[in-house]
Scaffold this motif. Structure first.
Motif, PDB file in Angstrom:
ATOM      1  N   THR A  27       0.823  -1.210   0.000  1.00  0.00           N
ATOM      2  CA  THR A  27       0.000   0.000   0.000  1.00  0.00           C
ATOM      3  C   THR A  27       0.859   1.264   0.000  1.00  0.00           C
ATOM      4  OG1 THR A  27      -0.175  -0.428   2.381  1.00  0.00           O
ATOM      5  CG2 THR A  27      -2.094  -0.940   1.021  1.00  0.00           C
ATOM      6  N   GLY A  28       2.026   1.211   0.630  1.00  0.00           N
ATOM      7  CA  GLY A  28       2.905   2.371   0.659  1.00  0.00           C
ATOM      8  C   GLY A  28       3.600   2.608  -0.673  1.00  0.00           C
ATOM      9  N   VAL A  29       4.123   1.539  -1.292  1.00  0.00           N
ATOM     10  CA  VAL A  29       4.826   1.724  -2.568  1.00  0.00           C
ATOM     11  C   VAL A  29       3.852   2.047  -3.695  1.00  0.00           C
ATOM     12  CG1 VAL A  29       6.786   0.308  -1.875  1.00  0.00           C
ATOM     13  CG2 VAL A  29       4.876  -0.768  -3.090  1.00  0.00           C
ATOM     14  N   PHE A  30       2.580   1.669  -3.541  1.00  0.00           N
ATOM     15  CA  PHE A  30       1.574   2.092  -4.511  1.00  0.00           C
ATOM     16  C   PHE A  30       1.500   3.616  -4.580  1.00  0.00           C
ATOM     17  CE2 PHE A  30      -1.506  -1.791  -4.611  1.00  0.00           C
ATOM     18  CZ  PHE A  30      -0.724  -2.381  -5.576  1.00  0.00           C
ATOM     19  N   THR A  31       1.741   4.262  -3.460  1.00  0.00           N
ATOM     20  CA  THR A  31       1.617   5.714  -3.366  1.00  0.00           C
ATOM     21  C   THR A  31       2.907   6.432  -3.703  1.00  0.00           C
ATOM     22  OG1 THR A  31      -0.098   5.489  -1.679  1.00  0.00           O
ATOM     23  CG2 THR A  31       1.044   7.613  -1.788  1.00  0.00           C
ATOM     24  N   LEU A  32       4.044   5.915  -3.247  1.00  0.00           N
ATOM     25  CA  LEU A  32       5.303   6.648  -3.339  1.00  0.00           C
ATOM     26  C   LEU A  32       6.046   6.438  -4.652  1.00  0.00           C
ATOM     27  CD1 LEU A  32       6.637   6.051   0.287  1.00  0.00           C
ATOM     28  CD2 LEU A  32       5.423   8.056  -0.595  1.00  0.00           C
ATOM     29  N   VAL A  33       6.159   5.195  -5.105  1.00  0.00           N
ATOM     30  CA  VAL A  33       6.989   4.912  -6.284  1.00  0.00           C
ATOM     31  C   VAL A  33       6.465   5.603  -7.551  1.00  0.00           C
ATOM     32  CG1 VAL A  33       7.949   3.099  -7.765  1.00  0.00           C
ATOM     33  CG2 VAL A  33       7.848   2.768  -5.289  1.00  0.00           C
ATOM     34  N   PRO A  34       5.139   5.641  -7.798  1.00  0.00           N
ATOM     35  CA  PRO A  34       4.672   6.348  -8.997  1.00  0.00           C
ATOM     36  C   PRO A  34       5.053   7.829  -9.027  1.00  0.00           C
ATOM     37  CG  PRO A  34       2.942   4.933  -8.153  1.00  0.00           C
ATOM     38  CD  PRO A  34       4.029   4.942  -7.126  1.00  0.00           C
ATOM     39  N   LEU A  35       5.208   8.437  -7.859  1.00  0.00           N
ATOM     40  CA  LEU A  35       5.576   9.857  -7.835  1.00  0.00           C
ATOM     41  C   LEU A  35       6.966  10.074  -8.417  1.00  0.00           C
ATOM     42  CD1 LEU A  35       4.232  10.972  -4.336  1.00  0.00           C
ATOM     43  CD2 LEU A  35       3.051  10.863  -6.542  1.00  0.00           C
ATOM     44  N   ALA A  36       7.893   9.154  -8.118  1.00  0.00           N
ATOM     45  CA  ALA A  36       9.243   9.258  -8.676  1.00  0.00           C
ATOM     46  C   ALA A  36       9.219   9.051 -10.184  1.00  0.00           C
ATOM     47  CB  ALA A  36      10.155   8.236  -8.000  1.00  0.00           C
ATOM     48  N   TRP A  37       8.322   8.177 -10.659  1.00  0.00           N
ATOM     49  CA  TRP A  37       8.189   7.959 -12.106  1.00  0.00           C
ATOM     50  C   TRP A  37       7.589   9.196 -12.776  1.00  0.00           C
ATOM     51  CZ3 TRP A  37       3.441   6.561 -14.917  1.00  0.00           C
ATOM     52  CH2 TRP A  37       3.688   6.258 -16.268  1.00  0.00           C
ATOM     53  N   ILE A  38       6.536   9.755 -12.190  1.00  0.00           N
ATOM     54  CA  ILE A  38       5.909  10.959 -12.739  1.00  0.00           C
ATOM     55  C   ILE A  38       6.895  12.125 -12.733  1.00  0.00           C
ATOM     56  CG2 ILE A  38       4.096  12.676 -12.318  1.00  0.00           C
ATOM     57  CD1 ILE A  38       2.413  10.370 -11.110  1.00  0.00           C
ATOM     58  N   ASP A  39       7.750  12.180 -11.705  1.00  0.00           N
ATOM     59  CA  ASP A  39       8.738  13.251 -11.577  1.00  0.00           C
ATOM     60  C   ASP A  39       9.959  13.016 -12.469  1.00  0.00           C
ATOM     61  OD1 ASP A  39       9.029  15.725  -9.978  1.00  0.00           O
ATOM     62  OD2 ASP A  39      10.912  14.808  -9.327  1.00  0.00           O
ATOM     63  N   ARG A  40       9.979  11.896 -13.175  1.00  0.00           N
ATOM     64  CA  ARG A  40      11.052  11.540 -14.104  1.00  0.00           C
ATOM     65  C   ARG A  40      12.410  11.463 -13.410  1.00  0.00           C
ATOM     66  NH1 ARG A  40       9.408  14.984 -19.620  1.00  0.00           N
ATOM     67  NH2 ARG A  40       7.316  14.073 -19.833  1.00  0.00           N
ATOM     68  N   ARG A  41      12.413  10.834 -12.243  1.00  0.00           N
ATOM     69  CA  ARG A  41      13.671  10.643 -11.537  1.00  0.00           C
ATOM     70  C   ARG A  41      14.550   9.641 -12.306  1.00  0.00           C
ATOM     71  NH1 ARG A  41      14.050  12.340  -6.162  1.00  0.00           N
ATOM     72  NH2 ARG A  41      12.811  14.255  -5.964  1.00  0.00           N
ATOM     73  N   PRO A  42      15.854   9.859 -12.309  1.00  0.00           N
ATOM     74  CA  PRO A  42      16.756   8.958 -13.037  1.00  0.00           C
ATOM     75  C   PRO A  42      16.609   7.502 -12.576  1.00  0.00           C
ATOM     76  CG  PRO A  42      17.917  10.943 -12.355  1.00  0.00           C
ATOM     77  CD  PRO A  42      16.565  10.994 -11.694  1.00  0.00           C
ATOM     78  N   GLY A  43      16.472   6.602 -13.534  1.00  0.00           N
ATOM     79  CA  GLY A  43      16.386   5.183 -13.232  1.00  0.00           C
ATOM     80  C   GLY A  43      15.003   4.675 -12.904  1.00  0.00           C
ATOM     81  N   VAL A  44      14.049   5.569 -12.688  1.00  0.00           N
ATOM     82  CA  VAL A  44      12.699   5.141 -12.309  1.00  0.00           C
ATOM     83  C   VAL A  44      11.850   5.059 -13.579  1.00  0.00           C
ATOM     84  CG1 VAL A  44      10.716   5.534 -10.815  1.00  0.00           C
ATOM     85  CG2 VAL A  44      12.984   6.291 -10.091  1.00  0.00           C
ATOM     86  N   THR A  45      11.913   3.918 -14.229  1.00  0.00           N
ATOM     87  CA  THR A  45      11.123   3.660 -15.425  1.00  0.00           C
ATOM     88  C   THR A  45       9.838   2.936 -15.036  1.00  0.00           C
ATOM     89  OG1 THR A  45      12.207   1.529 -15.756  1.00  0.00           O
ATOM     90  CG2 THR A  45      13.221   3.470 -16.801  1.00  0.00           C
TER      91      THR A  45
END
Length: 272
Positions: free
Chosen positions: A79-97
């Protein structure tokens, strides 16, 4: 107690999402395994309290101890990674495909399920003297939870499925608020207080948490609950996972990211 402003903990959320997406397979599995195991034990604790006191509010008030423990130790729930990990993808963080995002979700699901299943087996042994006696009143209550929250939904057909999905959405709205709550303070008491309140709310309201259910339903089957693995997957786990994803990402992660990490220009600047 220290307090971190929303614009600052919004950045912490994105940073955390990137860190989790890039974490090694070994560490992701270990941390998610322990999170599932600890949360499952907290669920068993809360059900025991509820049965023995006859007061569901007391069980709900004490259930968050497991959630606080696992997050303070740096473990991860689906439930936590459902919320946090997509934000790094939306923010186009390096390596987060997108494949990295799906990899993280898959590994955390497997780890959480394995941890919850381990605790389910241990608690079932504890409640039945190694399956040599019928379950006690706590074991019977757990079995009935599984029946009511699978077959109970199935009796209502599409309306039951919709209700199950909505309870999953509402659940991770609160649970992910608790996840973010841990980032709102740099002090231990501040973190615990911010996490405790929304977790207590979700448990008392009977919302559907995919990881808690990874414990409640397998142990229910072990203890003689009158439902099948297929009932559990179709009429609880899978719709709950989807609801948890929508609730956490929509009502917590997405909202905080849009308004605090990517704040629109103020009207004062527009008027000037």
């Amino acid at each position: 107690m220290s307090y971190i402003a929303p614009k600052d903990f919004a950045i912490r959320m994105v940073d955390a999402g990137q860190s989790k997406a890039l974490m090694s397979t070994r560490d992701t599995l270990i941390r998610s395994y322990m999170a599932g195991a600890i949360l499952a034990l907290a669920a068993a604790f809360a059900v025991t309290i509820t049965v023995q006191t006859g007061n569901a509010l007391v069980g709900a008030m004490l259930f968050p101890v497991g959630f606080c423990m696992l997050y303070l130790m740096g473990f991860d729930l689906l439930t936590g990674v459902f919320t946090l990990v997509p934000l790094a993808w939306i923010d186009r963080r390096p390596g987060v495909t997108f494949p990295a995002l799906l990899r993280n979700w898959g590994l955390v699901f497997v780890g959480n399920f394995a941890g919850a299943l381990t605790t389910a087996l241990l608690v079932a042994i504890y409640l039945t003297y190694g399956f040599s006696t019928p379950p006690n009143e706590v074991g019977e209550a757990i079995g009935h939870i599984g029946e009511g929250r699978t077959l109970g939904y199935a009796e209502h057909g599409a309306a039951g499925m919709l209700t199950l999905f909505v309870r999953g959405v509402l659940c991770n709205w609160m649970v992910s608020t608790g996840v973010v709550g841990a980032m709102m303070s740099d002090s231990l008491p501040g973190k615990v207080i911010a996490m405790w309140m929304p977790i207590m709310l979700f448990f008392y309201m009977g919302f559907e948490h995919s990881v808690v259910n990874m414990f409640l339903f397998p142990i229910g089957i072990m203890l003689g609950g009158d439902f099948t693995i297929g009932d559990y997957l179709v009429w609880n786990e899978l719709p709950t996972v989807v609801g948890n994803l929508v609730g956490g990402l929509t009502f917590v992660g997405g909202v905080i990211y849009v308004t605090h990490a990517r704040t629109a220009p103020s009207r004062a600047k527009t008027l000037a």
